[in-house]
Design a protein around this motif. Structure first.
Motif, mmCIF file in Angstrom:
data_model
loop_
_atom_site.group_PDB
_atom_site.id
_atom_site.type_symbol
_atom_site.label_atom_id
_atom_site.label_comp_id
_atom_site.label_asym_id
_atom_site.label_seq_id
_atom_site.Cartn_x
_atom_site.Cartn_y
_atom_site.Cartn_z
ATOM 1 N N UNK A 36 0.816 -1.209 0.000
ATOM 2 C CA UNK A 36 0.000 0.000 0.000
ATOM 3 C C UNK A 36 0.851 1.261 0.000
ATOM 4 N N UNK A 37 1.925 1.248 0.763
ATOM 5 C CA UNK A 37 2.878 2.360 0.847
ATOM 6 C C UNK A 37 4.261 1.733 0.769
ATOM 7 N N UNK A 38 5.115 2.245 -0.097
ATOM 8 C CA UNK A 38 6.436 1.655 -0.263
ATOM 9 C C UNK A 38 7.396 2.694 -0.818
ATOM 10 N N UNK A 52 8.863 7.481 -3.338
ATOM 11 C CA UNK A 52 7.954 7.098 -2.258
ATOM 12 C C UNK A 52 6.534 7.043 -2.789
ATOM 13 N N UNK A 53 5.894 5.888 -2.685
ATOM 14 C CA UNK A 53 4.519 5.713 -3.158
ATOM 15 C C UNK A 53 3.585 5.612 -1.964
ATOM 16 N N UNK A 54 2.522 6.419 -2.008
ATOM 17 C CA UNK A 54 1.543 6.443 -0.918
ATOM 18 C C UNK A 54 0.171 6.016 -1.428
ATOM 19 N N UNK A 63 1.450 8.338 6.953
ATOM 20 C CA UNK A 63 2.189 9.599 6.794
ATOM 21 C C UNK A 63 3.369 9.629 7.764
ATOM 22 N N UNK A 64 3.178 9.137 8.970
ATOM 23 C CA UNK A 64 4.269 9.063 9.946
ATOM 24 C C UNK A 64 5.376 8.134 9.437
ATOM 25 N N UNK A 65 4.994 6.988 8.901
ATOM 26 C CA UNK A 65 5.967 6.060 8.316
ATOM 27 C C UNK A 65 6.728 6.755 7.185
ATOM 28 N N UNK A 66 6.007 7.456 6.318
ATOM 29 C CA UNK A 66 6.637 8.148 5.192
ATOM 30 C C UNK A 66 7.613 9.221 5.673
ATOM 31 N N UNK A 116 1.892 18.010 6.264
ATOM 32 C CA UNK A 116 2.513 17.041 7.175
ATOM 33 C C UNK A 116 3.727 16.341 6.595
ATOM 34 N N UNK A 117 3.840 16.324 5.260
ATOM 35 C CA UNK A 117 4.888 15.508 4.644
ATOM 36 C C UNK A 117 5.749 16.277 3.643
#
Length: 163
Positions: A36-38, A52-54, A63-66, A116-117
């Protein structure tokens, strides 16, 4: 991703196993075990990049992981891709049509993703958006929409960086 937030079909066709042998694949995904996110790492033209894919309108934990990933690779130029960021012209896309219940955490809309990002990570220089089908007739797109239905928006961050 389907409207109900289920990514099972996506992960069946584009899951982590599909990419494990690729030299750019990091295997670091969120949630763990999904795609899903990578992110991927690559070099081109003498520069090092992170792609970065979200997922669509990512929740706070994604978003925190990213943010953690971008901080870890702050020495690389960052490209973010997500399904929904801009709609027609420079208007942010809308995530409010997503269902919200106890099984579906609140999602971040494009403005929140930006705040946020994107503006908080100095290495982000480019954001890619998924498809948008506004239903306009050719020639009726806003002036800032490129031929072929593409959109472009530039923002200046508080530090003066253009994204």
């Amino acid at each position: 991703m389907r409207v109900n937030g289920d990514t099972v079909d996506y992960n069946n066709y584009f899951g982590t196993a599909r990419y494990q042998e690729k030299p750019w694949w990091t295997g670091d995904t969120f949630p763990v075990g999904t795609n899903d996110n990578n992110y991927v790492l690559f070099s081109a033209g003498g520069a090092d990049y992170i792609g970065l894919s979200l997922e669509y309108c990512p929740p706070d934990d994604a978003v925190s992981w990213a943010n953690n990933v971008l901080n870890t690779y702050s020495n690389r130029k960052a490209i973010i891709s997500t399904h929904a960021f801009l709609s027609a012209g420079t208007i942010p896309s809308n995530c409010d049509s997503r269902p919200r219940d106890s099984d579906f955490p609140e999602r971040n809309n494009p403005q929140e993703i930006r705040d946020k990002l994107i503006v908080t990570n100095e290495n982000v220089f480019f954001v890619l958006n998924g498809h948008y089908n506004p239903g306009f007739e050719p020639g009726s797109y806003p002036e800032n929409v490129l031929r072929g239905g593409g959109n472009r928006r530039e923002d200046t961050t508080p530090s003066g960086r253009v994204v």
